[in-house]
Structures are given as C-alpha cells and as structure tokens.
Design an enzyme around this catalytic site. Structure first.
Site, PDB file in Angstrom:
ATOM      1  N   ASP A   1       0.828  -1.206   0.000  1.00 30.34           N
ATOM      2  CA  ASP A   1       0.000   0.000   0.000  1.00 30.34           C
ATOM      3  C   ASP A   1       0.863   1.256   0.000  1.00 30.34           C
ATOM      4  O   ASP A   1       0.621   2.201  -0.738  1.00 30.34           O
ATOM      5  CB  ASP A   1      -0.976   0.015   1.195  1.00 30.34           C
ATOM      6  CG  ASP A   1      -0.285  -0.218   2.542  1.00 30.34           C
ATOM      7  OD1 ASP A   1       0.940  -0.459   2.578  1.00 30.34           O
ATOM      8  OD2 ASP A   1      -0.981  -0.170   3.573  1.00 30.34           O
TER       9      ASP A   1
ATOM     10  N   ASP B   1       7.052   3.783   3.472  1.00 34.11           N
ATOM     11  CA  ASP B   1       7.320   4.895   4.389  1.00 34.11           C
ATOM     12  C   ASP B   1       8.820   4.871   4.697  1.00 34.11           C
ATOM     13  O   ASP B   1       9.622   5.419   3.951  1.00 34.11           O
ATOM     14  CB  ASP B   1       6.417   4.689   5.612  1.00 34.11           C
ATOM     15  CG  ASP B   1       6.495   5.803   6.633  1.00 34.11           C
ATOM     16  OD1 ASP B   1       6.684   6.962   6.237  1.00 34.11           O
ATOM     17  OD2 ASP B   1       6.359   5.533   7.832  1.00 34.11           O
TER      18      ASP B   1
ATOM     19  N   ASP C   1      -4.925   2.292   7.370  1.00 32.86           N
ATOM     20  CA  ASP C   1      -5.703   2.445   8.601  1.00 32.86           C
ATOM     21  C   ASP C   1      -5.044   3.378   9.607  1.00 32.86           C
ATOM     22  O   ASP C   1      -3.845   3.659   9.529  1.00 32.86           O
ATOM     23  CB  ASP C   1      -5.868   1.079   9.271  1.00 32.86           C
ATOM     24  CG  ASP C   1      -4.568   0.595   9.888  1.00 32.86           C
ATOM     25  OD1 ASP C   1      -3.554   0.530   9.166  1.00 32.86           O
ATOM     26  OD2 ASP C   1      -4.548   0.316  11.106  1.00 32.86           O
TER      27      ASP C   1
END
Ligand code: IMP
Length: 175
Positions: free
Chosen positions: A101, A104, A160
């Site tokens: 997704d 980072d 999320d």
C-alpha cells in the site's frame, strides 16, 4: 472529512485519480510481463484494495498470494516487523511482484524482499500505491509507484489508523 478517535482526516487523493493511476500501472505491468506468469505477493492488510483493483486490470496470466505483516502502531512506524505470516507457495524461479500500500521508512519491504530473495525467485519487482520519499531509510528499487507523497500520515483505501478507516474509496490525510 473523517474523525477517528482523536484525529481528523481531510481529503487528499480522490477515488477517480486513484483508479486512473492504477489502470496506468496495470497497463505498464501488462506490457512488461507479456509472455510471463508473475506471482503477485500482496502485503496484508493495507494492500488489499490496491491489489484487488490492480489485478482486475491485468490481462496477463498471474497468480495471487498473500503475506501478512504489521509494523505500525498509531501514526508512527515502530520499525520492527512484528508479524510475518509466510507464503504457502514456493517462489523459487518465479517472477514476483510484491504489492504494497505504502512505502514509508521502507523497512517492512526491505525485510520482506530479503526473505523472498533468499528463496531464489527469477525476478522481484515492487508495486506500491504510495511512496513517501522523505521518510525512506532503507534503499529500495521501486518499479511501480502510484503516487509520491509528502511525509504525512494518510488514511483510507486500505490504509488504517489503529485498525480503522481502511474502507474508504478515497485517500485522506491527517489534518
Ligand atoms: P515502513 O516499513 O515504514 O515502510 O512502513 C510500511 C507500512 O507502514 C505500510 O505497509 C503501512 O501499513 C504502514 N504505514 C506507513 N505509512 C502510513 C500512513 O501514512 N498511513 C497508514 N499506514 C502507514
């Protein structure tokens, strides 16, 4: 706008833009994997919507499998891989496309890719919907990137905040 617990999230990337970009990525993968049969390795939970939408636009034959990891608690990466639920199928001599997704710090994918490389795949590529270049701490070769974004906490379309907010068609950002 969505409020989850103590945090407010505002619109960031609209569903239409996400879907347009995913179709472009799928077209690129269709061209670059013509004649091959890649194994898509989907990193759960966050990549489930991205992987589903991407796979719908793939016209090459492909298999799909899932890996589960978690390295986040709240809105900051712990940097520690807490859980890896392994692959059930062999990846030796396979063309792997790891579907994530967001990249980072890069630590999660770095660990996963090392574990996959140890099993001797023919090739390994990464497809990530989002990438935060300012946050990266581990060098990664990212072949398919949906959007490069600034170093802010985002939510929705699979991503999320403490388990909530994954089920929105748009991506939002912490206000
Ligand atoms: P990394 O190991 O620091 O690259 O973190 C990767 C994982 O952290 C992703 O798969 C996400 O699950 C989570 N993550 C990173 N940034 C965000 C964010 O902005 N929102 C929600 N989850 C995130």
């Amino acid at each position: 706008m969505i409020t989850i617990k103590d945090k407010t999230f505002v619109p960031f990337i609209a569903s239409e833009a996400i879907q347009t970009r995913i179709r472009e990525l799928a077209e690129q993968i269709n061209k670059e994997y013509a004649g091959k049969q890649p194994l898509l390795v989907v990193i759960l939970n966050g990549a489930f919507l991205f992987a589903a939408d991407l796979a719908k636009h793939l016209t090459i034959p492909c298999e799909i499998t899932f890996l589960r990891v978690s390295s986040y608690k709240g809105t900051a990466s712990t940097g520690q891989l807490k859980e890896v639920l392994g692959l059930t199928e062999p990846v030796t001599d396979r063309d792997l496309i790891v579907i994530e997704d967001i990249v980072d710090t890069g630590k999660t994918l770095y660990d996963i890719c090392n574990q996959l490389q140890a099993q001797g795949p023919s090739s390994l590529a990464i497809a990530t919907l989002l990438y935060k270049p300012e946050a990266i701490q581990q060098p990664l070769d990212l072949q398919y990137v949906g959007f490069e974004i600034e170093n802010r906490f985002v939510l929705g379309y699979g991503l999320d905040y403490d388990g909530l907010g994954r089920n929105t068609p748009d991506i939002l950002v912490l206000e």
